[in-house]
Design a protein around this motif. Sequence first.
Motif, PDB file in Angstrom:
ATOM      1  N   LEU A  33       0.851  -1.184   0.000  1.00 43.03           N
ATOM      2  CA  LEU A  33       0.000   0.000   0.000  1.00 43.03           C
ATOM      3  C   LEU A  33       0.887   1.235   0.000  1.00 43.03           C
ATOM      4  O   LEU A  33       1.674   1.442   0.917  1.00 43.03           O
ATOM      5  CB  LEU A  33      -0.904   0.035   1.234  1.00 43.03           C
ATOM      6  CG  LEU A  33      -1.693   1.331   1.442  1.00 43.03           C
ATOM      7  CD1 LEU A  33      -2.723   1.540   0.321  1.00 43.03           C
ATOM      8  CD2 LEU A  33      -2.373   1.343   2.810  1.00 43.03           C
ATOM      9  N   VAL A  34       0.765   2.053  -1.040  1.00 41.21           N
ATOM     10  CA  VAL A  34       1.459   3.336  -1.093  1.00 41.21           C
ATOM     11  C   VAL A  34       0.471   4.423  -0.691  1.00 41.21           C
ATOM     12  O   VAL A  34      -0.639   4.495  -1.229  1.00 41.21           O
ATOM     13  CB  VAL A  34       2.008   3.622  -2.506  1.00 41.21           C
ATOM     14  CG1 VAL A  34       2.600   5.035  -2.586  1.00 41.21           C
ATOM     15  CG2 VAL A  34       3.060   2.591  -2.895  1.00 41.21           C
ATOM     16  N   VAL A  35       0.855   5.251   0.268  1.00 41.56           N
ATOM     17  CA  VAL A  35       0.041   6.409   0.629  1.00 41.56           C
ATOM     18  C   VAL A  35       0.792   7.647   0.149  1.00 41.56           C
ATOM     19  O   VAL A  35       1.820   8.027   0.717  1.00 41.56           O
ATOM     20  CB  VAL A  35      -0.232   6.488   2.142  1.00 41.56           C
ATOM     21  CG1 VAL A  35      -1.124   7.694   2.450  1.00 41.56           C
ATOM     22  CG2 VAL A  35      -0.896   5.203   2.635  1.00 41.56           C
ATOM     23  N   ASP A  36       0.297   8.228  -0.929  1.00 41.95           N
ATOM     24  CA  ASP A  36       0.918   9.403  -1.533  1.00 41.95           C
ATOM     25  C   ASP A  36       0.408  10.648  -0.804  1.00 41.95           C
ATOM     26  O   ASP A  36      -0.760  11.018  -0.906  1.00 41.95           O
ATOM     27  CB  ASP A  36       0.559   9.471  -3.016  1.00 41.95           C
ATOM     28  CG  ASP A  36       1.226  10.643  -3.736  1.00 41.95           C
ATOM     29  OD1 ASP A  36       1.747  11.557  -3.049  1.00 41.95           O
ATOM     30  OD2 ASP A  36       1.205  10.664  -4.973  1.00 41.95           O
ATOM     31  N   ASP A  37       1.315  11.295  -0.101  1.00 45.70           N
ATOM     32  CA  ASP A  37       0.964  12.424   0.766  1.00 45.70           C
ATOM     33  C   ASP A  37       0.923  13.744  -0.023  1.00 45.70           C
ATOM     34  O   ASP A  37       1.640  14.684   0.290  1.00 45.70           O
ATOM     35  CB  ASP A  37       1.966  12.507   1.922  1.00 45.70           C
ATOM     36  CG  ASP A  37       1.578  13.542   2.963  1.00 45.70           C
ATOM     37  OD1 ASP A  37       0.400  13.944   2.999  1.00 45.70           O
ATOM     38  OD2 ASP A  37       2.462  13.961   3.736  1.00 45.70           O
ATOM     39  N   GLY A  38       0.081  13.793  -1.067  1.00 42.29           N
ATOM     40  CA  GLY A  38      -0.117  15.030  -1.809  1.00 42.29           C
ATOM     41  C   GLY A  38       1.048  15.396  -2.700  1.00 42.29           C
ATOM     42  O   GLY A  38       1.353  16.591  -2.862  1.00 42.29           O
ATOM     43  N   THR A  56      -4.190   8.329  -2.415  1.00 44.43           N
ATOM     44  CA  THR A  56      -3.574   9.614  -2.763  1.00 44.43           C
ATOM     45  C   THR A  56      -4.308  10.759  -2.079  1.00 44.43           C
ATOM     46  O   THR A  56      -5.526  10.913  -2.238  1.00 44.43           O
ATOM     47  CB  THR A  56      -3.598   9.838  -4.288  1.00 44.43           C
ATOM     48  OG1 THR A  56      -2.946   8.748  -4.939  1.00 44.43           O
ATOM     49  CG2 THR A  56      -2.882  11.136  -4.653  1.00 44.43           C
ATOM     50  N   PHE A  57      -3.568  11.559  -1.317  1.00 45.65           N
ATOM     51  CA  PHE A  57      -4.135  12.764  -0.717  1.00 45.65           C
ATOM     52  C   PHE A  57      -4.099  13.893  -1.740  1.00 45.65           C
ATOM     53  O   PHE A  57      -3.121  14.030  -2.480  1.00 45.65           O
ATOM     54  CB  PHE A  57      -3.350  13.189   0.526  1.00 45.65           C
ATOM     55  CG  PHE A  57      -3.365  12.190   1.654  1.00 45.65           C
ATOM     56  CD1 PHE A  57      -4.367  11.237   1.761  1.00 45.65           C
ATOM     57  CD2 PHE A  57      -2.379  12.222   2.623  1.00 45.65           C
ATOM     58  CE1 PHE A  57      -4.386  10.321   2.803  1.00 45.65           C
ATOM     59  CE2 PHE A  57      -2.377  11.315   3.677  1.00 45.65           C
ATOM     60  CZ  PHE A  57      -3.390  10.366   3.764  1.00 45.65           C
ATOM     61  N   ALA A  66      -0.382  10.000   6.855  1.00 50.08           N
ATOM     62  CA  ALA A  66      -0.188   8.927   5.874  1.00 50.08           C
ATOM     63  C   ALA A  66      -0.088   7.569   6.563  1.00 50.08           C
ATOM     64  O   ALA A  66      -0.711   6.593   6.126  1.00 50.08           O
ATOM     65  CB  ALA A  66       1.061   9.195   5.040  1.00 50.08           C
ATOM     66  N   ILE A  67       0.667   7.502   7.648  1.00 51.69           N
ATOM     67  CA  ILE A  67       0.815   6.240   8.371  1.00 51.69           C
ATOM     68  C   ILE A  67      -0.494   5.848   9.049  1.00 51.69           C
ATOM     69  O   ILE A  67      -0.906   4.676   9.018  1.00 51.69           O
ATOM     70  CB  ILE A  67       1.971   6.325   9.384  1.00 51.69           C
ATOM     71  CG1 ILE A  67       3.308   6.356   8.628  1.00 51.69           C
ATOM     72  CG2 ILE A  67       1.926   5.159  10.379  1.00 51.69           C
ATOM     73  CD1 ILE A  67       4.507   6.577   9.508  1.00 51.69           C
ATOM     74  N   ARG A  68      -1.188   6.802   9.636  1.00 46.31           N
ATOM     75  CA  ARG A  68      -2.466   6.491  10.276  1.00 46.31           C
ATOM     76  C   ARG A  68      -3.487   5.979   9.268  1.00 46.31           C
ATOM     77  O   ARG A  68      -4.255   5.057   9.553  1.00 46.31           O
ATOM     78  CB  ARG A  68      -2.994   7.725  11.018  1.00 46.31           C
ATOM     79  CG  ARG A  68      -2.180   8.064  12.261  1.00 46.31           C
ATOM     80  CD  ARG A  68      -2.887   9.033  13.176  1.00 46.31           C
ATOM     81  NE  ARG A  68      -2.867  10.406  12.685  1.00 46.31           N
ATOM     82  CZ  ARG A  68      -3.935  11.115  12.372  1.00 46.31           C
ATOM     83  NH1 ARG A  68      -5.148  10.586  12.464  1.00 46.31           N
ATOM     84  NH2 ARG A  68      -3.812  12.362  11.980  1.00 46.31           N
ATOM     85  N   GLU A  69      -3.488   6.572   8.074  1.00 45.62           N
ATOM     86  CA  GLU A  69      -4.384   6.110   7.017  1.00 45.62           C
ATOM     87  C   GLU A  69      -4.016   4.683   6.593  1.00 45.62           C
ATOM     88  O   GLU A  69      -4.889   3.854   6.335  1.00 45.62           O
ATOM     89  CB  GLU A  69      -4.303   7.051   5.815  1.00 45.62           C
ATOM     90  CG  GLU A  69      -5.338   6.800   4.734  1.00 45.62           C
ATOM     91  CD  GLU A  69      -6.754   7.113   5.164  1.00 45.62           C
ATOM     92  OE1 GLU A  69      -7.693   6.540   4.581  1.00 45.62           O
ATOM     93  OE2 GLU A  69      -6.940   7.931   6.102  1.00 45.62           O
TER      94      GLU A  69
END
Length: 229
Positions: A33-38, A56-57, A66-69
Amino acid sequence: MNKKLLALIPAYNEEKSIKVVIENIKDIVDGILVVDDGSSDNTTKYAKECGVEVITFEENKGKGVAIREGYKYFTNSEYDICFIFDADGQYRKEDILPVCEPIINDEADIVVGSRFLGEYTEGANINYKIRIMCNNISTTVTRIMSGLPTTDSQSGLVAINKYAAKQLDLNADRWGIHQEIIIRAGKKGLRYKEVPIIFEKRMHGVSRLKVLKYPFTAFPVMVKAWIRK
Protein backbone atom coordinates in the motif's frame (compact mmCIF):
# COMPACT_ATOMS: atom_id res chain seq x y z
CA MET A 1 -0.44 -20.61 9.43
CA ASN A 2 1.50 -18.33 7.10
CA LYS A 3 1.29 -14.67 8.03
CA LYS A 4 0.37 -12.23 5.28
CA LEU A 5 2.69 -9.21 5.09
CA LEU A 6 1.60 -5.73 4.01
CA ALA A 7 4.20 -3.10 3.13
CA LEU A 8 3.02 0.40 3.99
CA ILE A 9 4.97 2.96 1.96
CA PRO A 10 4.30 6.61 2.83
CA ALA A 11 5.59 8.73 -0.06
CA TYR A 12 5.93 12.39 -0.93
CA ASN A 13 7.46 13.41 -4.26
CA GLU A 14 9.38 10.15 -4.63
CA GLU A 15 8.84 9.54 -8.37
CA LYS A 16 12.54 8.80 -8.88
CA SER A 17 12.63 5.93 -6.40
CA ILE A 18 9.09 4.62 -5.87
CA LYS A 19 9.10 2.09 -8.73
CA VAL A 20 12.47 0.65 -7.74
CA VAL A 21 11.42 0.36 -4.09
CA ILE A 22 8.15 -1.38 -4.98
CA GLU A 23 9.59 -3.79 -7.52
CA ASN A 24 12.44 -4.66 -5.18
CA ILE A 25 10.18 -5.96 -2.39
CA LYS A 26 7.25 -7.37 -4.37
CA ASP A 27 8.43 -10.96 -4.20
CA ILE A 28 8.61 -11.18 -0.40
CA VAL A 29 5.35 -9.48 0.60
CA ASP A 30 1.68 -10.31 0.09
CA GLY A 31 0.58 -6.74 -0.53
CA ILE A 32 1.85 -3.19 -0.90
CA LEU A 33 0.00 0.00 0.00
CA VAL A 34 1.46 3.34 -1.09
CA VAL A 35 0.04 6.41 0.63
CA ASP A 36 0.92 9.40 -1.53
CA ASP A 37 0.96 12.42 0.77
CA GLY A 38 -0.12 15.03 -1.81
CA SER A 39 2.86 14.69 -4.16
CA SER A 40 3.21 17.21 -6.99
CA ASP A 41 5.15 14.74 -9.16
CA ASN A 42 4.35 11.32 -10.67
CA THR A 43 4.57 9.28 -7.46
CA THR A 44 0.97 8.06 -7.67
CA LYS A 45 1.17 7.38 -11.41
CA TYR A 46 4.34 5.29 -11.12
CA ALA A 47 3.07 3.40 -8.06
CA LYS A 48 -0.15 2.46 -9.86
CA GLU A 49 1.88 1.28 -12.85
CA CYS A 50 3.44 -1.28 -10.48
CA GLY A 51 -0.01 -2.71 -9.78
CA VAL A 52 -0.15 -1.94 -6.05
CA GLU A 53 -2.82 -0.31 -3.91
CA VAL A 54 -2.50 3.48 -3.75
CA ILE A 55 -4.20 6.06 -1.55
CA THR A 56 -3.57 9.61 -2.76
CA PHE A 57 -4.14 12.76 -0.72
CA GLU A 58 -5.16 15.86 -2.66
CA GLU A 59 -2.82 17.95 -0.52
CA ASN A 60 0.14 17.33 1.73
CA LYS A 61 -1.10 16.28 5.18
CA GLY A 62 2.07 14.89 6.77
CA LYS A 63 3.74 11.54 7.33
CA GLY A 64 1.75 10.95 10.49
CA VAL A 65 -1.55 11.18 8.64
CA ALA A 66 -0.19 8.93 5.87
CA ILE A 67 0.82 6.24 8.37
CA ARG A 68 -2.47 6.49 10.28
CA GLU A 69 -4.38 6.11 7.02
CA GLY A 70 -2.26 3.07 6.20
CA TYR A 71 -2.94 1.51 9.58
CA LYS A 72 -6.66 2.08 9.09
CA TYR A 73 -6.44 0.20 5.79
CA PHE A 74 -4.44 -2.57 7.50
CA THR A 75 -6.92 -3.13 10.36
CA ASN A 76 -9.72 -3.66 7.83
CA SER A 77 -7.68 -5.94 5.57
CA GLU A 78 -6.78 -9.62 5.31
CA TYR A 79 -3.13 -8.98 6.21
CA ASP A 80 -1.62 -10.10 9.52
CA ILE A 81 1.48 -7.89 9.74
CA CYS A 82 2.05 -4.37 8.46
CA PHE A 83 5.50 -2.82 8.20
CA ILE A 84 6.36 0.77 7.37
CA PHE A 85 8.93 0.99 4.61
CA ASP A 86 10.11 4.45 3.53
CA ALA A 87 9.99 5.29 -0.18
CA ASP A 88 13.48 6.77 -0.48
CA GLY A 89 15.35 3.48 -0.85
CA GLN A 90 17.39 3.79 2.35
CA TYR A 91 15.96 0.63 3.92
CA ARG A 92 16.94 -2.81 2.62
CA LYS A 93 14.76 -5.63 1.39
CA GLU A 94 17.02 -8.06 3.31
CA ASP A 95 15.95 -6.54 6.63
CA ILE A 96 12.18 -6.91 6.13
CA LEU A 97 11.74 -10.55 7.13
CA PRO A 98 14.08 -10.35 10.16
CA VAL A 99 12.05 -7.36 11.41
CA CYS A 100 8.77 -9.22 10.89
CA GLU A 101 10.01 -12.53 12.30
CA PRO A 102 9.40 -11.83 16.03
CA ILE A 103 5.76 -11.04 15.19
CA ILE A 104 5.47 -14.11 12.95
CA ASN A 105 6.75 -16.20 15.89
CA ASP A 106 4.34 -14.47 18.31
CA GLU A 107 7.20 -13.00 20.34
CA ALA A 108 6.27 -9.34 19.79
CA ASP A 109 3.43 -7.01 18.79
CA ILE A 110 5.75 -4.32 17.45
CA VAL A 111 9.30 -4.55 16.10
CA VAL A 112 11.58 -1.65 15.22
CA GLY A 113 14.49 -2.03 12.84
CA SER A 114 17.31 -0.27 14.66
CA ARG A 115 20.04 1.47 12.68
CA PHE A 116 22.05 1.87 15.87
CA LEU A 117 22.08 -1.83 16.65
CA GLY A 118 23.04 -2.27 12.99
CA GLU A 119 24.95 0.27 10.92
CA TYR A 120 24.89 3.27 8.62
CA THR A 121 26.58 2.74 5.26
CA GLU A 122 28.87 5.45 3.89
CA GLY A 123 26.88 8.45 2.60
CA ALA A 124 23.67 7.30 4.25
CA ASN A 125 23.09 10.60 5.98
CA ILE A 126 24.11 14.20 5.40
CA ASN A 127 24.89 16.23 8.54
CA TYR A 128 25.51 12.85 10.14
CA LYS A 129 26.79 14.06 13.52
CA ILE A 130 23.96 16.57 14.03
CA ARG A 131 21.31 14.05 13.05
CA ILE A 132 22.78 11.34 15.28
CA MET A 133 22.88 13.75 18.22
CA CYS A 134 19.24 14.77 17.69
CA ASN A 135 18.18 11.15 17.28
CA ASN A 136 20.00 10.19 20.46
CA ILE A 137 18.18 12.92 22.41
CA SER A 138 14.84 11.95 20.88
CA THR A 139 15.47 8.27 21.59
CA THR A 140 16.43 8.93 25.21
CA VAL A 141 13.23 10.90 25.81
CA THR A 142 11.17 8.26 24.00
CA ARG A 143 12.77 5.52 26.12
CA ILE A 144 11.84 7.39 29.32
CA MET A 145 8.28 8.12 28.19
CA SER A 146 7.59 4.64 26.85
CA GLY A 147 9.47 2.54 29.38
CA LEU A 148 10.72 0.48 26.43
CA PRO A 149 14.38 -0.23 25.58
CA THR A 150 14.34 1.63 22.27
CA THR A 151 17.64 2.50 20.58
CA ASP A 152 16.25 4.16 17.44
CA SER A 153 13.06 6.17 17.87
CA GLN A 154 13.08 7.56 14.32
CA SER A 155 13.50 4.35 12.33
CA GLY A 156 11.45 4.15 9.15
CA LEU A 157 11.23 0.34 9.29
CA VAL A 158 8.62 -0.67 11.86
CA ALA A 159 6.41 -3.77 11.89
CA ILE A 160 3.22 -4.27 13.89
CA ASN A 161 0.46 -6.84 14.15
CA LYS A 162 -3.26 -6.10 13.95
CA TYR A 163 -3.70 -6.08 17.72
CA ALA A 164 -1.08 -3.34 18.04
CA ALA A 165 -2.58 -1.30 15.20
CA LYS A 166 -5.92 -1.26 16.99
CA GLN A 167 -4.40 -0.42 20.38
CA LEU A 168 -2.01 2.41 19.54
CA ASP A 169 -4.55 5.25 19.15
CA LEU A 170 -2.22 7.53 17.16
CA ASN A 171 -2.80 11.27 16.68
CA ALA A 172 0.38 12.65 15.05
CA ASP A 173 -0.10 14.49 11.77
CA ARG A 174 3.49 15.08 10.73
CA TRP A 175 6.87 14.43 12.36
CA GLY A 176 6.87 12.62 15.69
CA ILE A 177 4.76 9.71 14.48
CA HIS A 178 7.56 7.17 14.99
CA GLN A 179 8.16 8.28 18.57
CA GLU A 180 4.41 8.29 19.17
CA ILE A 181 4.16 4.67 17.99
CA ILE A 182 6.81 3.58 20.51
CA ILE A 183 5.44 5.67 23.39
CA ARG A 184 1.92 4.40 22.79
CA ALA A 185 3.23 0.82 22.58
CA GLY A 186 4.72 1.26 26.03
CA LYS A 187 1.57 2.86 27.43
CA LYS A 188 -0.56 0.01 26.07
CA GLY A 189 1.76 -2.73 27.34
CA LEU A 190 2.55 -4.10 23.90
CA ARG A 191 5.38 -6.59 23.43
CA TYR A 192 8.33 -4.73 21.92
CA LYS A 193 11.49 -5.87 20.19
CA GLU A 194 14.25 -4.38 18.05
CA VAL A 195 16.27 -5.95 15.26
CA PRO A 196 19.55 -4.58 13.84
CA ILE A 197 19.28 -3.23 10.29
CA ILE A 198 21.55 -1.53 7.76
CA PHE A 199 20.73 2.01 6.60
CA GLU A 200 21.79 2.99 3.10
CA LYS A 201 22.19 6.15 1.04
CA ARG A 202 19.05 7.66 -0.50
CA MET A 203 18.50 6.76 -4.14
CA HIS A 204 17.73 10.38 -5.06
CA GLY A 205 17.52 13.80 -3.44
CA VAL A 206 17.95 14.63 0.23
CA SER A 207 15.93 13.98 3.37
CA ARG A 208 13.07 16.41 4.00
CA LEU A 209 13.50 16.12 7.73
CA LYS A 210 14.57 19.54 9.04
CA VAL A 211 16.88 18.82 11.95
CA LEU A 212 16.47 22.14 13.74
CA LYS A 213 12.70 22.28 13.29
CA TYR A 214 12.06 18.63 14.06
CA PRO A 215 12.11 18.86 17.89
CA PHE A 216 9.50 21.64 17.89
CA THR A 217 7.14 19.41 15.90
CA ALA A 218 7.93 16.04 17.45
CA PHE A 219 8.22 16.91 21.16
CA PRO A 220 4.61 18.12 21.63
CA VAL A 221 3.44 14.94 19.90
CA MET A 222 5.55 12.85 22.27
CA VAL A 223 4.24 14.62 25.38
CA LYS A 224 0.62 14.19 24.28
CA ALA A 225 1.23 10.50 23.55
CA TRP A 226 2.77 10.10 27.02
CA ILE A 227 0.01 11.79 29.03
CA ARG A 228 -2.82 10.18 27.07
CA LYS A 229 -4.26 6.96 28.55
